[in-house]
Design a protein around this motif. Structure first.
Motif, PDB file in Angstrom:
ATOM      1  N   TYR A  93       0.639  -1.315   0.280  1.00 56.63           N
ATOM      2  CA  TYR A  93      -0.055   0.064   0.142  1.00 56.63           C
ATOM      3  C   TYR A  93       1.038   1.568   0.031  1.00 56.63           C
ATOM      4  O   TYR A  93       0.772   1.975  -0.775  1.00 56.63           O
ATOM      5  N   ILE A  94       2.057   0.928   0.997  1.00 58.23           N
ATOM      6  CA  ILE A  94       2.350   2.501   1.107  1.00 58.23           C
ATOM      7  C   ILE A  94       3.594   2.911  -0.381  1.00 58.23           C
ATOM      8  O   ILE A  94       3.293   3.764  -0.897  1.00 58.23           O
ATOM      9  N   HIS A  95       3.995   1.658  -1.064  1.00 58.59           N
ATOM     10  CA  HIS A  95       4.420   1.442  -2.241  1.00 58.59           C
ATOM     11  C   HIS A  95       4.047   2.073  -3.213  1.00 58.59           C
ATOM     12  O   HIS A  95       4.154   2.957  -4.251  1.00 58.59           O
ATOM     13  N   LEU A  96       2.174   1.768  -3.329  1.00 56.75           N
ATOM     14  CA  LEU A  96       1.948   2.227  -5.075  1.00 56.75           C
ATOM     15  C   LEU A  96       0.847   3.499  -3.766  1.00 56.75           C
ATOM     16  O   LEU A  96       0.217   4.064  -5.219  1.00 56.75           O
ATOM     17  N   SER A  97       1.316   4.445  -3.168  1.00 51.98           N
ATOM     18  CA  SER A  97       0.557   5.464  -2.069  1.00 51.98           C
ATOM     19  C   SER A  97       1.742   6.394  -2.046  1.00 51.98           C
ATOM     20  O   SER A  97       1.769   6.959  -1.349  1.00 51.98           O
ATOM     21  N   LYS A  98       2.508   6.100  -3.230  1.00 49.18           N
ATOM     22  CA  LYS A  98       4.143   6.905  -2.451  1.00 49.18           C
ATOM     23  C   LYS A  98       3.376   8.589  -2.416  1.00 49.18           C
ATOM     24  O   LYS A  98       4.599   8.882  -1.343  1.00 49.18           O
ATOM     25  N   ASP A  99       2.691   9.680  -3.235  1.00 54.71           N
ATOM     26  CA  ASP A  99       2.593  10.180  -2.511  1.00 54.71           C
ATOM     27  C   ASP A  99       1.585  10.816  -1.673  1.00 54.71           C
ATOM     28  O   ASP A  99       2.247  12.009  -1.135  1.00 54.71           O
ATOM     29  N   ALA A 100       1.275  10.109  -1.693  1.00 50.95           N
ATOM     30  CA  ALA A 100       0.124  10.114   0.582  1.00 50.95           C
ATOM     31  C   ALA A 100       2.003  10.216   1.448  1.00 50.95           C
ATOM     32  O   ALA A 100       1.183  10.581   2.120  1.00 50.95           O
ATOM     33  N   PHE A 101       2.618   9.607   1.212  1.00 46.97           N
ATOM     34  CA  PHE A 101       4.176   9.396   2.730  1.00 46.97           C
ATOM     35  C   PHE A 101       4.826   9.817   1.951  1.00 46.97           C
ATOM     36  O   PHE A 101       5.945   8.981   1.501  1.00 46.97           O
ATOM     37  N   ASP A 102       5.129  11.254   2.191  1.00 51.39           N
ATOM     38  CA  ASP A 102       6.390  11.300   1.687  1.00 51.39           C
ATOM     39  C   ASP A 102       7.420  12.072   2.755  1.00 51.39           C
ATOM     40  O   ASP A 102       8.456  12.869   2.525  1.00 51.39           O
ATOM     41  N   SER A 103       6.938  11.287   3.827  1.00 50.70           N
ATOM     42  CA  SER A 103       7.978  10.905   5.431  1.00 50.70           C
ATOM     43  C   SER A 103       7.827   9.715   5.670  1.00 50.70           C
ATOM     44  O   SER A 103       6.394   9.336   5.683  1.00 50.70           O
ATOM     45  N   ASN A 104       8.757   9.707   6.451  1.00 52.78           N
ATOM     46  CA  ASN A 104       8.312   7.935   7.142  1.00 52.78           C
ATOM     47  C   ASN A 104       7.431   8.159   8.393  1.00 52.78           C
ATOM     48  O   ASN A 104       7.203   7.331   8.468  1.00 52.78           O
TER      49      ASN A 104
END
Length: 109
Positions: A93-104
């Motif tokens: 999910y994190i990989h496919l939603s990279k734009d939503a997770f711009d920080s750790n």
């Protein structure tokens, strides 16, 4: 897949397992990407000449194909045997939603 050698230490075992999961995630991601059209953005069209007929709605002019958003991972049920499946679904999910997770920090909340 090639036969893996028996690791000498638990740390080596974890490294081998991590490498295997990374490879699996790569293969699954590649399979998903192969399902997408080769060019997901429409070509740029020349500006149309003004006409005397009714204007075209701006909503029709701005239509772009949208890549479907992945579903959220199921909530972790606390069962130890399902931890790898849950972790893999979170990583996907994190990989496919990279734009939503711009920080750790966003990845762990």
């Amino acid at each position: 897949m090639a036969q893996l050698a028996n690791p000498d230490t638990p740390l080596e075992a974890l490294a081998l397992q991590d490498k295997a999961w990374t490879h699996l995630l790569h293969l699954e991601t590649q399979a998903l990407l192969e399902c997408l059209p080769p060019n997901s953005t429409p070509p740029v069209a020349a500006k149309p000449a003004p006409t005397t007929s009714a204007p075209i709605s701006t909503a029709l002019m701005t239509l772009q194909p949208q890549i479907p958003h992945p579903t959220l991972p199921d909530a972790y049920n606390g069962v130890c045997s399902s931890r790898e499946q849950f972790l893999q679904s979170c990583l996907t999910y994190i990989h496919l939603s990279k734009d939503a997770f711009d920080s750790n920090a966003l990845k762990i909340t």
